[in-house]
Design a protein around this motif. Structure first.
Motif, PDB file in Angstrom:
ATOM      1  N   ASP A   7      43.621  34.472  16.561  1.00  0.00           N
ATOM      2  CA  ASP A   7      43.267  35.639  15.738  1.00  0.00           C
ATOM      3  C   ASP A   7      43.908  36.939  16.249  1.00  0.00           C
ATOM      4  OD1 ASP A   7      39.938  36.250  17.076  1.00  0.00           O
ATOM      5  OD2 ASP A   7      41.783  35.517  17.982  1.00  0.00           O
ATOM      6  N   GLY A  22      40.627  43.501  29.517  1.00  0.00           N
ATOM      7  CA  GLY A  22      41.655  43.298  30.544  1.00  0.00           C
ATOM      8  C   GLY A  22      41.237  43.858  31.887  1.00  0.00           C
TER       9      GLY A  22
ATOM     10  N   MET B   1      37.688  35.689  18.481  1.00  0.00           N
ATOM     11  CA  MET B   1      38.248  35.142  19.719  1.00  0.00           C
ATOM     12  C   MET B   1      37.230  34.280  20.457  1.00  0.00           C
ATOM     13  SD  MET B   1      38.126  38.336  22.355  1.00  0.00           S
ATOM     14  CE  MET B   1      38.510  37.300  23.685  1.00  0.00           C
ATOM     15  N   ASN B   2      37.695  33.694  21.578  1.00  0.00           N
ATOM     16  CA  ASN B   2      36.841  32.872  22.445  1.00  0.00           C
ATOM     17  C   ASN B   2      36.199  31.719  21.715  1.00  0.00           C
ATOM     18  OD1 ASN B   2      37.423  34.848  24.203  1.00  0.00           O
ATOM     19  ND2 ASN B   2      35.423  35.848  24.080  1.00  0.00           N
ATOM     20  N   THR B 143      40.361  31.740  32.315  1.00  0.00           N
ATOM     21  CA  THR B 143      39.724  32.901  31.688  1.00  0.00           C
ATOM     22  C   THR B 143      40.550  34.172  31.851  1.00  0.00           C
ATOM     23  OG1 THR B 143      38.523  33.286  33.748  1.00  0.00           O
ATOM     24  CG2 THR B 143      37.360  32.053  32.047  1.00  0.00           C
ATOM     25  N   GLY B 144      41.622  34.107  32.660  1.00  0.00           N
ATOM     26  CA  GLY B 144      42.387  35.317  32.973  1.00  0.00           C
ATOM     27  C   GLY B 144      42.929  36.028  31.743  1.00  0.00           C
ATOM     28  N   ARG B 145      43.283  35.269  30.736  1.00  0.00           N
ATOM     29  CA  ARG B 145      43.875  35.915  29.560  1.00  0.00           C
ATOM     30  C   ARG B 145      42.818  36.342  28.553  1.00  0.00           C
ATOM     31  NH1 ARG B 145      49.465  32.386  28.844  1.00  0.00           N
ATOM     32  NH2 ARG B 145      49.914  32.380  31.073  1.00  0.00           N
ATOM     33  N   ILE B 146      41.554  36.092  28.867  1.00  0.00           N
ATOM     34  CA  ILE B 146      40.469  36.572  28.009  1.00  0.00           C
ATOM     35  C   ILE B 146      39.844  37.802  28.669  1.00  0.00           C
ATOM     36  CG2 ILE B 146      38.378  35.942  26.772  1.00  0.00           C
ATOM     37  CD1 ILE B 146      39.191  32.974  27.308  1.00  0.00           C
ATOM     38  N   ILE B 149      43.534  41.036  33.632  1.00  0.00           N
ATOM     39  CA  ILE B 149      44.761  41.790  33.349  1.00  0.00           C
ATOM     40  C   ILE B 149      45.813  40.913  32.675  1.00  0.00           C
ATOM     41  CG2 ILE B 149      46.651  43.051  34.510  1.00  0.00           C
ATOM     42  CD1 ILE B 149      44.502  44.201  36.354  1.00  0.00           C
ATOM     43  N   ARG B 151      45.415  39.329  30.192  1.00  0.00           N
ATOM     44  CA  ARG B 151      45.268  39.590  28.758  1.00  0.00           C
ATOM     45  C   ARG B 151      46.302  40.619  28.310  1.00  0.00           C
ATOM     46  NH1 ARG B 151      40.459  39.353  25.353  1.00  0.00           N
ATOM     47  NH2 ARG B 151      40.874  40.558  23.468  1.00  0.00           N
ATOM     48  N   LEU B 152      46.590  41.585  29.212  1.00  0.00           N
ATOM     49  CA  LEU B 152      47.561  42.630  28.871  1.00  0.00           C
ATOM     50  C   LEU B 152      48.983  42.146  29.162  1.00  0.00           C
ATOM     51  CD1 LEU B 152      45.599  45.585  30.516  1.00  0.00           C
ATOM     52  CD2 LEU B 152      45.377  44.674  28.202  1.00  0.00           C
ATOM     53  N   ARG B 155      50.155  39.210  26.736  1.00  0.00           N
ATOM     54  CA  ARG B 155      49.733  39.456  25.369  1.00  0.00           C
ATOM     55  C   ARG B 155      50.743  38.923  24.364  1.00  0.00           C
ATOM     56  NH1 ARG B 155      49.671  43.142  21.482  1.00  0.00           N
ATOM     57  NH2 ARG B 155      47.731  43.306  20.307  1.00  0.00           N
ATOM     58  N   ALA B 158      50.809  35.202  24.311  1.00  0.00           N
ATOM     59  CA  ALA B 158      49.585  34.728  23.684  1.00  0.00           C
ATOM     60  C   ALA B 158      49.620  34.971  22.189  1.00  0.00           C
ATOM     61  CB  ALA B 158      48.388  35.441  24.302  1.00  0.00           C
ATOM     62  N   ALA B 159      50.293  36.020  21.802  1.00  0.00           N
ATOM     63  CA  ALA B 159      50.267  36.411  20.402  1.00  0.00           C
ATOM     64  C   ALA B 159      51.356  35.709  19.592  1.00  0.00           C
ATOM     65  CB  ALA B 159      50.449  37.912  20.288  1.00  0.00           C
ATOM     66  N   ARG B 160      52.110  34.825  20.274  1.00  0.00           N
ATOM     67  CA  ARG B 160      53.205  34.204  19.568  1.00  0.00           C
ATOM     68  C   ARG B 160      52.749  33.400  18.349  1.00  0.00           C
ATOM     69  NH1 ARG B 160      56.073  29.975  22.460  1.00  0.00           N
ATOM     70  NH2 ARG B 160      54.760  30.815  24.072  1.00  0.00           N
TER      71      ARG B 160
END
Lengths: 530, 160
Positions: A7, A22, B1-2, B143-146, B149, B151-152, B155, B158-160
């Motif tokens: 999403d 983050g 998400m999640n 869980t690091g990408r949720i 950092i 996640r940033l 990104r 992940a957003a691909r």
């Protein structure tokens, strides 16, 4: 992860929610930093400020300057039994067969560093020109060791063999010997040491100094009159934690001392002097008449008595002369209390009382022994307690009103919960009676900090600093080296005749007390025992 | 998400990650701040299958210095990675490797007695092994990408 975040597909910029999620766990670092800061503040107090308040210096005991150049010093050794071998090794000479064995052990087990350490031991610039023992096998062994000048195994190249002497008197007359190491049985110490001094040889004599009070006085007189350099064989003098311990006692860290406990704990036939009997010891190879010469009562030839001499009063004084003396000298070095005003000993032959432990006769000297020494002028008692049938380590403890000191290779000082001096700091949580207020670990870079519990554990087992510097120091070597250096500098070493006199009289008092079953007194002014 | 994790699941996984990170980070900081710290005692006390290797490291001054350095900075970086969720996967794998070495140097064997008294009773399974296995759980439930950092950083991927 990709599936979870489908999403997010059409989001291109980091939004506020991303930033929050983050960075969500970053504040945790702040909490950790606060904890570290608080802990550090307390540690800093305990490590630095407290030491300053206690007035303990942060200097390490300095290593003495070595003067090894010039002509080699010429040694003779009298007595090459168990201790004689260790002493000659301390001077730099070991039997090729021993070194061969160590070399082979090291090849099989890389943790076995005995050979490597011996090779690295300082060269004292000495030669051995004469060897003497009453057992001819040992004379040959001593000569082999003395000629092993390159410290090699059985395949090595050796130097010339020293002269072999059957009679120590001849060795003492030799003009090519400057100094002698005496490692005979105790009943010969006094005569050999006095004769050596009178012959102008410097003397290193193994402890205990002597068996009788008269001998102790006679040795002191001979050493004083001749002025030879004298060292008694208490290698504990080289343990550097004892030097720090002396400073701590002087600065009153434990307050007024009231009780000192020292102990011996062993549990093996060797530890109880029930040594193996060398089958090569016969009437032909042992000079039995000479061995017995100083004895009041003569005995028929007995290999058992020859090889296990410490078990009979005719030759030694058992725990008193052999092991009480080590503990006494360690404390005398730290507390400097001298000869006690009185001594009382008791004990018995409690474990080795069965005939099967011996060949011909059961031992005379006790295997369990306690001596209580009183120091009314210093307001404390010194207790020596020993067993040769259990090896639980009881350590050395010096107890005062404000705290106690535990001594081994490491030194730790703890405050007493009921101390007057530390009362305020204990109440404020700055001092914890269960954690040392001062500790000293030899070999450590930094004296200026209290060791962590982990460090204490490892260092206490010799796992930390002996290997770190790459060298494990043999105190026997250091003690011999100190004596040799003192000879070169024409001064007396640390365990000189005055220290030896105090050791000798004290041990004699303890022995008399046991054998005569009475309390023994020392008159310091008249220098008399009663 | 999640979608994959419920909130309680995510919450517990992140708390576990941060707690292990905290522990390793503090272990690293303590060693860094103590000028006398060295792994030599610990290595010399090694028992079990690989004791010989650990003893050899301890008796080689150059190697020992390298091991001390790697251990201190390994602990600190792994700890930071886990707490902040930065390069979480690499930190988790490195953590598993490091804890694995601790376990192998001091396995909880029936006859092994170590210099430092144990804080509990262990046979084969000890706390190093459990902490290592907990990191294994975090490796398969990342869980690091949720929350973290990563996640940033990741990104775009992940957003691909």
């Amino acid at each position: 992860m990709k599936n979870n975040q489908q999403d997010h597909n059409n989001k291109k910029k980091i939004d506020r929610r991303d930033l929050l999620k983050g960075m969500a766990t970053v504040p945790v670092l702040g909490a950790l930093a606060y904890g570290v800061w608080r802990k550090n503040k307390l540690d800093h107090y305990r490590n630095h400020q407290l030491r300053q308040e206690l007035n303990m210096s942060s200097v390490m005991p300095a290593e003495a300057k070595k003067v090894w150049d010039g002509e080699p010093l010429r040694l003779g050794i009298i007595g090459y039994g168990i201790r004689g071998k260790q002493l000659l090794k301390g001077a730099g000479f070991a039997m090729p067969s021993l070194l061969q064995n160590w070399k082979e052990q090291a090849e099989q087990n890389s943790d076995d560093k005995r050979y490597a350490e011996f090779k690295e031991q300082d060269d004292l610039n000495v030669v051995v020109n004469g060897v003497c023992d009453l057992f001819s096998v040992r004379v040959d062994e001593a000569a082999e060791a003395a000629s092993n000048i390159h410290r090699e195994g059985t395949d090595g190249s050796y130097g010339p063999q020293p002269r072999k002497y059957k009679n120590y008197q001849d060795l003492l007359q030799a003009p090519d010997i400057d100094a002698v190491i005496i490692a005979s049985p105790d009943h010969w110490h006094a005569r050999i040491a006095i004769d050596a001094a009178r012959a102008g040889k410097h003397v290193y004599v193994e402890k205990g100094l002597a068996r009788h009070v008269e001998e102790v006085f006679a040795i002191r007189q001979a050493i004083r009159e001749t002025g030879v350099v004298f060292q008694l064989g208490h290698q504990g003098r080289q343990t550097d934690s004892y030097l720090k311990a002396a400073e701590a006692i002087e600065k009153g860290l434990v307050g007024d001392i009231n009780l000192i406990e020292v102990c011996t704990n062993r549990n093996s036939p060797n530890g109880a002097w029930v040594y193996p009997i060398d089958q090569r010891g016969t009437r032909e190879t042992i000079d039995w008449k000479m061995f017995e010469e100083p004895c009041e009562e003569k005995h028929p030839f007995s290999p058992e008595r020859f090889f296990r001499w410490r078990c009979w009063w005719d030759y030694g004084t058992g725990l008193s002369g052999d092991l009480l003396t080590h503990e006494y000298d360690a404390i005398n070095q730290i507390v400097k209390m001298g000869i006690p005003a009185s001594a009382v000993s008791s004990g018995g032959v409690y474990f080795y009382e069965k005939p099967e432990h011996f060949v011909d006769e059961v031992r005379e000297v006790p295997d369990v022994w306690n001596t209580v020494m009183e120091y009314p002028d210093r307001n404390f008692s010194l207790l020596y307690s020993a067993t040769l049938a259990n090896n639980r380590d009881r350590g050395k403890v010096i107890m005062g009103h404000d705290g106690h000191m535990e001594l081994g290779n490491n030194l730790s000082i703890f405050a007493c919960q009921e101390s007057t001096r530390y009362k305020d700091k204990i109440e404020r949580g700055l001092i914890d009676p269960a954690t040392p207020i001062y500790s000293y670990i030899p070999g450590r870079k930094d004296v200026d900090a209290v060791a962590t519990a982990t460090e204490q554990y490892f260092a206490g087992r010799g796992l930390l600093y002996t290997y770190r510097g790459g060298r494990r120091m043999d105190t026997t070597h250091l003690h011999i080296a100190e004596w040799i250096q003192a000879i070169r500098e024409n001064r007396q070493p640390s365990c000189d005749i005055d220290q030896a006199f105090e050791e000798g009289i004290t041990a004699a008092m303890a022995t008399i007390s046991y054998r005569e079953n009475r309390k023994v007194f020392w008159d310091r002014d008249k220098e008399e025992i009663s | 998400m999640n979608k994959r994790y419920s909130n309680p699941q995510l919450w517990m996984l992140v708390v576990l990650r941060v707690a292990i990170g905290w522990h390793l980070l503090y272990e690293g900081i303590v060693k860094l701040m103590n000028p006398n710290w060295s792994s030599v005692g610990y290595l010399m006390d090694s028992k079990g299958w690989f004791a010989g290797i650990f003893h050899d490291i301890a008796s080689n001054p150059g190697l020992l210095q390298a091991v001390d350095f790697l251990n201190i900075w390994g602990l600190i970086l792994i700890g930071l990675g886990l707490v902040m969720g930065v390069f979480t996967r690499a930190a988790t794998i490195a953590g598993i490797a490091l804890l694995g070495l601790y376990y192998l140097s001091h396995p909880a064997l029936i006859n092994a007695n170590y210099v430092i008294p144990s804080d509990g009773s262990y046979i084969f399974v000890n706390k190093n092994l459990i902490e290592m296995l907990a990191l294994g759980v975090l490796l398969v439930f990342p869980t690091g990408r949720i929350i973290g950092i990563d996640r940033l950083i990741f990104r775009k991927t992940a957003a691909r």
